[in-house]
Design an enzyme around this catalytic site. Structure first.
Site, PDB file in Angstrom:
ATOM      1  N   HIS A  84      33.977  48.142  31.946  1.00  0.00           N
ATOM      2  CA  HIS A  84      34.183  49.537  32.029  1.00  0.00           C
ATOM      3  C   HIS A  84      35.697  50.167  31.447  1.00  0.00           C
ATOM      4  CE1 HIS A  84      31.749  49.178  35.837  1.00  0.00           C
ATOM      5  NE2 HIS A  84      32.418  48.118  35.926  1.00  0.00           N
TER       6      HIS A  84
HETATM    7  O1  RIB Z   1      34.377  51.044  39.059  1.00  0.00           O
HETATM    8  C1  RIB Z   1      34.861  50.434  38.119  1.00  0.00           C
HETATM    9  C2  RIB Z   1      36.512  50.816  37.866  1.00  0.00           C
HETATM   10  O2  RIB Z   1      36.937  50.387  39.071  1.00  0.00           O
HETATM   11  C3  RIB Z   1      37.145  49.900  36.920  1.00  0.00           C
HETATM   12  O3  RIB Z   1      38.174  50.655  36.519  1.00  0.00           O
HETATM   13  C4  RIB Z   1      37.468  48.577  37.570  1.00  0.00           C
HETATM   14  O4  RIB Z   1      38.868  48.144  36.948  1.00  0.00           O
HETATM   15  C5  RIB Z   1      37.928  49.151  38.727  1.00  0.00           C
HETATM   16  O5  RIB Z   1      39.334  49.970  38.911  1.00  0.00           O
END
Ligand code: RIB
Ligand code: CA
Length: 313
Positions: A243
Site C-alpha cells: 500500500h
Molecule cells: O489499509 C492499509 C493501510 O493501513 C496502510 O497504510 C497500512 O500500513 C495501514 O496503515
C-alpha cells in the site's frame, strides 16, 4: 524531476517501512524534512520505535523522527496487530533503535515546516490515520493554503474496505480527521485500495527484493513475507498489496499511476459505513472535485522502481 520537500506521516507497519526506505534512497527526487509518527497499525510508542529502526536500517540516523498523536480525534484507537504483528514490524530481526527522537510534537513540526518554507513547496505524505494532519490544520488553519500537495494512502471505492466492508483502515481509525483533511482545500492525491490492491508482492517480486542481497533487501523481503500472510489468506491473492510505497512512487514517477479528479467525502455518522470514502467516480453529484483518486498502476514498473531504489541503500 526536481527535488520535492516532504514530511512522511506514518504508522509503521511493514508497508510504511518500505515507503520510508524508498524515500530515503531517492535524494535526487525527495528531501525528507522529517518523519512524523501517529498511532495506527500499532500504538504510538511502537510506531516511533519502528520509524527509527527503519531510518537506521537505511543508514540515515540523522533523519528527524517526531512523536505525534497517540489516539484519534474523537474515538478509541483501533490497531492492526493481526496484520503487522505485535511489534508492527514483525518479520526481520532488526536491532532496537539507538537514534533519539526529535524534540517537539509532530503536529508542531508539521505547522512550523509549512510556515518556514515558501508556500507550495512542502508535500505531506500521510501513510496512516490522518490524526496528526487534521490536528495541525485545526491548530493552524493558515497552513492549508501553504501545502503543496497531500499524497496519502487511504480509502477505497470499487475495492470496498479492508477493516470493515465499507472502510479502509487509515480512514476508519480516524474518520473525523480524514473529513477535516479532505475538506481543507489543499490539492490531494489518494492512493486507495483500488490501486494498492493491484500492487501485489508476488513471489518473483519478493525474490527480487531478497536478491538485492543487502541487509535492506533481505529485511524488506522478510517484512513482506510476514505482512502478506493476512491478505493472501483473506483475498486468496498472489501476494500482499504494498500500500504505502505507492505514495512515494507517485512522487518519483507519477506516470506509473492513473486516476480521476473527483469528489471524495468521508462518512462520519453511520456506524455501518463509518470511515467510508464516498468517491463520486461517475460524477453523479454536483459536489466539487477535491481529490485525484487513483485506480490504475503499472505494477511491473512500480516494483522495478522500488527494487532499483532499495538496492541503493
Ligand atoms: O489499509 C492499509 C493501510 O493501513 C496502510 O497504510 C497500512 O500500513 C495501514 O496503515
Ligand atoms: Ca501505514
Amino acid at each position: 524531476m526536481t527535488q520535492r520537500k516532504i514530511i512522511i506521516d506514518t504508522d509503521p507497519g511493514q508497508d510504511d517501512a518500505v515507503a520510508i526506505l524508498v524515500a530515503l534512497a531517492s535524494p535526487e527526487d525527495i528531501d525528507v524534512l522529517g518523519i512524523t509518527c501517529v498511532a495506527g497499525n500499532v500504538p504510538l510508542d511502537l510506531t516511533t520505535r519502528n520509524a527509527r529502526i527503519v531510518c537506521e536500517l537505511a543508514g540515515k540516523p540523522e533523519v528527524r523522527v517526531f512523536a505525534g498523536c497517540d489516539r484519534p480525534l474523537g474515538r478509541d484507537l483501533v490497531t492492526a496487530e493481526h496484520v503487522h504483528g505485535k511489534t508492527g514490524l514483525d518479520g526481520p530481526d532488526l536491532p532496537e533503535p539507538t537514534m533519539a527522537m526529535a524534540d517537539g510534537h509532530a503536529v508542531d513540526f508539521i505547522i512550523d515546516s509549512l510556515r518556514d518554507h515558501a508556500p507550495g513547496t512542502v508535500t505531506l505524505c500521510p501513510l496512516g490515520p490522518l490524526t496528526n494532519i487534521a490536528t495541525a490544520l485545526q491548530k493552524a488553519p493558515d497552513i492549508a493554503r501553504r501545502i503543496a500537495k497531500i499524497v496519502l494512502m487511504g480509502g477505497g471505492y470499487f475495492e470496498g474496505g479492508n477493516i470493515t466492508p465499507a472502510a479502509e483502515f487509515n480512514i476508519y481509525v480516524d474518520p473525523e480527521a480524514a473529513d477535516i483533511v479532505f475538506k481543507c482545500g489543499a490539492p490531494i492525491v489518494v492512493m486507495p485500495l483500488d490501486v494498492t490492491h493491484k500492487a501485489l508482492v508476488t513471489k518473483d517480486r519478493n525474490d527480487a527484493f531478497r536478491d538485492i542481497g543487502s541487509p535492506v533487501g533481505i529485511a524488506v523481503a522478510q517484512m513482506t513475507e510476514f505482512f502478506e500472510r493476512f491478505d493472501k489468506e483473506k483475498y486468496g491473492s498472489d501476494g500482499a498489496p504494498l500500500h504505502d510505497p505507492c505514495v512515494i512512487a507517485y512522487l518519483i514517477q507519477p506516470d506509473l499511476f492513473q486516476g480521476r479528479h473527483i469528489n471524495v467525502e468521508i462518512e462520519t455518522h453511520s456506524e455501518l459505513t463509518m470511515g467510508m470514502t464516498v468517491a463520486d467516480w461517475w460524477g453523479v453529484t454536483d459536489r466539487a472535485p477535491n481529490a485525484t483518486f487513483m485506480n490504475g498502476i503499472d505494477a511491473d514498473g512500480f516494483f522495478d522502481l522500488l527494487t532499483a531504489r532499495l538496492a541503493r541503500l
